[in-house]
Scaffold this active site. Structure first.
Site, PDB file in Angstrom:
ATOM      1  N   SER A   5       0.888  -1.228   0.016  1.00  0.00           N
ATOM      2  CA  SER A   5      -0.121   0.167   0.073  1.00  0.00           C
ATOM      3  C   SER A   5       0.806   1.462   0.100  1.00  0.00           C
ATOM      4  O   SER A   5       1.696   1.278   0.936  1.00  0.00           O
ATOM      5  CB  SER A   5      -0.886  -0.036   1.307  1.00  0.00           C
ATOM      6  OG  SER A   5      -0.997   1.414   1.648  1.00  0.00           O
ATOM      7  N   HIS A  30      -1.599  -1.982  -4.239  1.00  0.00           N
ATOM      8  CA  HIS A  30      -2.880  -1.882  -3.541  1.00  0.00           C
ATOM      9  C   HIS A  30      -2.935  -0.301  -3.517  1.00  0.00           C
ATOM     10  O   HIS A  30      -2.588   0.398  -2.880  1.00  0.00           O
ATOM     11  CB  HIS A  30      -2.838  -2.557  -2.213  1.00  0.00           C
ATOM     12  CG  HIS A  30      -3.878  -2.397  -1.219  1.00  0.00           C
ATOM     13  ND1 HIS A  30      -5.226  -3.139  -1.189  1.00  0.00           N
ATOM     14  CD2 HIS A  30      -4.107  -1.437  -0.359  1.00  0.00           C
ATOM     15  CE1 HIS A  30      -5.926  -2.749  -0.297  1.00  0.00           C
ATOM     16  NE2 HIS A  30      -5.435  -1.599   0.361  1.00  0.00           N
ATOM     17  N   ASP A  32      -5.169   2.823  -2.162  1.00  0.00           N
ATOM     18  CA  ASP A  32      -6.328   3.159  -1.144  1.00  0.00           C
ATOM     19  C   ASP A  32      -6.847   4.381  -1.634  1.00  0.00           C
ATOM     20  O   ASP A  32      -6.254   5.500  -1.673  1.00  0.00           O
ATOM     21  CB  ASP A  32      -5.409   3.299   0.104  1.00  0.00           C
ATOM     22  CG  ASP A  32      -5.017   1.903   0.701  1.00  0.00           C
ATOM     23  OD1 ASP A  32      -6.000   1.210   1.047  1.00  0.00           O
ATOM     24  OD2 ASP A  32      -3.909   1.960   1.105  1.00  0.00           O
ATOM     25  N   MET A  34      -9.900   6.877  -0.782  1.00  0.00           N
ATOM     26  CA  MET A  34     -10.794   7.357   0.340  1.00  0.00           C
ATOM     27  C   MET A  34     -11.343   8.503   0.109  1.00  0.00           C
ATOM     28  O   MET A  34     -11.023   9.427  -0.598  1.00  0.00           O
ATOM     29  CB  MET A  34      -9.689   7.769   1.692  1.00  0.00           C
ATOM     30  CG  MET A  34      -8.874   6.559   2.065  1.00  0.00           C
ATOM     31  SD  MET A  34      -8.054   6.962   3.594  1.00  0.00           S
ATOM     32  CE  MET A  34      -6.975   5.520   3.816  1.00  0.00           C
ATOM     33  N   HIS A  64      -8.724  -0.244  -3.405  1.00  0.00           N
ATOM     34  CA  HIS A  64      -9.232  -0.572  -2.165  1.00  0.00           C
ATOM     35  C   HIS A  64     -10.282   0.871  -1.997  1.00  0.00           C
ATOM     36  O   HIS A  64      -9.807   1.731  -1.360  1.00  0.00           O
ATOM     37  CB  HIS A  64      -8.422  -0.865  -1.054  1.00  0.00           C
ATOM     38  CG  HIS A  64      -9.041  -0.848   0.482  1.00  0.00           C
ATOM     39  ND1 HIS A  64      -8.443  -0.851   1.454  1.00  0.00           N
ATOM     40  CD2 HIS A  64     -10.069  -1.050   0.638  1.00  0.00           C
ATOM     41  CE1 HIS A  64      -8.888  -1.014   2.387  1.00  0.00           C
ATOM     42  NE2 HIS A  64     -10.313  -1.174   2.166  1.00  0.00           N
ATOM     43  N   MET A  66     -12.539   2.920  -0.076  1.00  0.00           N
ATOM     44  CA  MET A  66     -13.138   3.102   1.107  1.00  0.00           C
ATOM     45  C   MET A  66     -14.016   4.342   0.925  1.00  0.00           C
ATOM     46  O   MET A  66     -13.739   5.347   1.174  1.00  0.00           O
ATOM     47  CB  MET A  66     -12.158   3.502   2.226  1.00  0.00           C
ATOM     48  CG  MET A  66     -11.239   2.251   2.681  1.00  0.00           C
ATOM     49  SD  MET A  66      -9.656   2.526   3.182  1.00  0.00           S
ATOM     50  CE  MET A  66      -8.510   2.315   2.017  1.00  0.00           C
ATOM     51  N   MET A 135     -10.363  -6.604   6.995  1.00  0.00           N
ATOM     52  CA  MET A 135      -9.541  -5.385   7.498  1.00  0.00           C
ATOM     53  C   MET A 135      -8.978  -5.733   8.534  1.00  0.00           C
ATOM     54  O   MET A 135      -9.732  -6.072   9.611  1.00  0.00           O
ATOM     55  CB  MET A 135     -10.191  -4.231   7.470  1.00  0.00           C
ATOM     56  CG  MET A 135     -10.676  -3.489   6.293  1.00  0.00           C
ATOM     57  SD  MET A 135      -9.171  -2.905   5.394  1.00  0.00           S
ATOM     58  CE  MET A 135      -8.219  -1.737   6.254  1.00  0.00           C
ATOM     59  N   ASP A 169      -5.212  -6.618   5.628  1.00  0.00           N
ATOM     60  CA  ASP A 169      -4.879  -5.041   5.085  1.00  0.00           C
ATOM     61  C   ASP A 169      -5.019  -4.537   6.456  1.00  0.00           C
ATOM     62  O   ASP A 169      -6.019  -4.115   7.019  1.00  0.00           O
ATOM     63  CB  ASP A 169      -5.707  -4.476   4.204  1.00  0.00           C
ATOM     64  CG  ASP A 169      -5.337  -3.030   3.951  1.00  0.00           C
ATOM     65  OD1 ASP A 169      -4.230  -2.661   4.239  1.00  0.00           O
ATOM     66  OD2 ASP A 169      -6.106  -2.313   3.196  1.00  0.00           O
TER      67      ASP A 169
HETATM   68  O1  LIG Z   1      -6.348   0.464   3.856  1.00  0.00           O
HETATM   69  C1  LIG Z   1      -5.581   1.084   4.427  1.00  0.00           C
HETATM   70  C2  LIG Z   1      -5.669   1.978   5.580  1.00  0.00           C
HETATM   71  O2  LIG Z   1      -7.235   2.091   5.568  1.00  0.00           O
HETATM   72  C3  LIG Z   1      -4.261   0.811   3.941  1.00  0.00           C
HETATM   73  O3  LIG Z   1      -4.160  -0.157   3.145  1.00  0.00           O
HETATM   74  C4  LIG Z   1      -3.406   0.013   5.372  1.00  0.00           C
HETATM   75  O4  LIG Z   1      -3.535   0.971   6.410  1.00  0.00           O
HETATM   76  C5  LIG Z   1      -1.908  -0.334   4.711  1.00  0.00           C
HETATM   77  O5  LIG Z   1      -0.928   0.420   5.535  1.00  0.00           O
HETATM   78  P1  LIG Z   1      -0.398  -0.112   6.845  1.00  0.00           P
HETATM   79  O6  LIG Z   1       0.470  -1.739   6.343  1.00  0.00           O
HETATM   80  O7  LIG Z   1       0.534   0.979   7.239  1.00  0.00           O
HETATM   81  O8  LIG Z   1      -1.271  -0.514   7.833  1.00  0.00           O
HETATM   82 FE   LIG Z   2      -6.290  -0.805   2.045  1.00  0.00          FE
END
Ligand SMILES: O=C(CO)[C@H](O)[C@H](O)COP(=O)(O)O
Ligand SMILES: [Fe+2]
Length: 219
Positions: A5, A30, A32, A34, A64, A66, A135, A169
Site C-alpha cells: 500500500s 494496492h 487506497d 478514500m 481499495h 473506502m 481489514m 490489510d
Molecule cells: O487500507 C488501508 C488503511 O485504511 C491501508 O491499506 C493499510 O493501512 C496499509 O497500511 P499499513 O500497512 O501501514 O497499515
Molecule cells: Fe487498504
C-alpha cells in the site's frame, strides 16, 4: 501475493515509488481510495489512478475503495484500467448488483469488511466475489496497530472456502505476517512495514515466504 500500500509513501513520487516496489518483488499494487465520508481521510481517485496506469501499463492494480458510494466509481476506475475493484459492503444496499456492475465493467470483485463487521455478512455473496478483504485495522489511515482478533474471520473463511482469495490489510509486516498466513490469508497488503523498511526487498520476500510456507504445510 504481496501488494504494497503506497498510502504512507511520498505521494509526490507515486509513480517512482510504485515502480520501485514492483521492481523489488511486489506482485500487485494496492491503491487506497478514500472519500472523506466513509472514512475520515482523503487520498486520491480515478484521475490519479489513470495517470499511474499510463506510466505503469502492466502491473495488477487493486483499488481499495473506502467510499460511501462504490457504485459511483466503477466506470471511471474501469476506464483507468483497474484490475480489481475491492469495495466495502457496509454502506451498500445491493451487494450482488454492485458485483455484477464491476464484472460487466471488466474488473475482478473484492468484498471488504471493517473490523466491526461480522464475516457472516459476506458469506451470501461469495459466489459473486474473487476475493474477500478482512481489514486488520479501522480503515482510514496507514501505520496503525494490527488487530490479531481479526484472525478468526480469516481462519473461518479459509476453513469453509479453501479456494477463496483472502486478503488482509492493516498493520501487516514481518512481526504479524505469520498469524495471517497461518490463519489462511494469501493476499497480503503491507504499507508502512515495506515503505519504511531499510531493506524493502527482504521484507517483501519474507512476507512471501511466510505465506508460501503456510500453504505448503496445509498441502
Ligand atoms: O487500507 C488501508 C488503511 O485504511 C491501508 O491499506 C493499510 O493501512 C496499509 O497500511 P499499513 O500497512 O501501514 O497499515
Ligand atoms: Fe487498504
Amino acid at each position: 501475493m504481496i501488494g504494497p500500500s503506497i498510502l504512507n509513501a511520498d505521494l509526490a513520487q507515486l509513480c517512482d515509488e510504485s515502480q520501485r516496489l514492483l521492481d523489488l518483488g511486489a506482485d500487485y499494487l494496492h491503491l487506497d481510495v478514500m472519500d472523506g465520508h466513509f472514512v475520515p481521510n482523503l487520498t486520491f481517485g480515478h484521475p490519479v489512478v489513470k495517470c499511474l496506469r499510463n506510466k505503469i501499463p502492466k502491473a495488477f492494480f487493486e483499488t481499495h475503495m473506502m467510499v460511501s458510494k462504490p457504485e459511483q466509481w466503477i466506470e471511471p476506475m474501469a476506464e483507468a484500467k483497474v484490475d480489481q475493484y475491492t469495495f466495502h459492503v457496509e454502506p451498500v444496499q445491493d451487494v450482488p448488483e454492485i458485483c455484477r456492475k464491476i464484472k460487466e465493467a471488466g474488473m475482478k470483485v473484492g468484498l471488504a469488511i471493517k473490523p466491526g463487521t461480522s464475516v457472516d455478512v459476506v458469506k451470501d455473496y461469495l459466489d459473486f466475489a474473487d476475493l474477500v478483504l478482512i481489514m486488520t485495522v479501522e480503515p482510514g489511515f496507514g501505520g496503525q496497530k494490527f488487530m490479531a482478533d481479526m484472525m478468526p474471520k480469516v481462519a473461518w473463511l479459509r476453513e469453509n472456502y479453501p479456494d477463496l482469495n483472502i486478503e488482509v490489510d492493516g498493520g501487516v509486516g514481518p512481526s504479524t505476517i505469520d498469524q495471517c498466513s497461518k490463519a489462511g490469508a494469501n493476499w497480503i497488503v503491507s504499507g508502512t512495514a515495506v515503505i519504511k523498511a531499510d531493506d524493502p526487498k527482504s521484507v517483501i520476500s519474507s512476507l512471501k515466504k511466510s505465506v508460501q510456507t503456510a500453504i505448503d504445510l496445509k498441502n
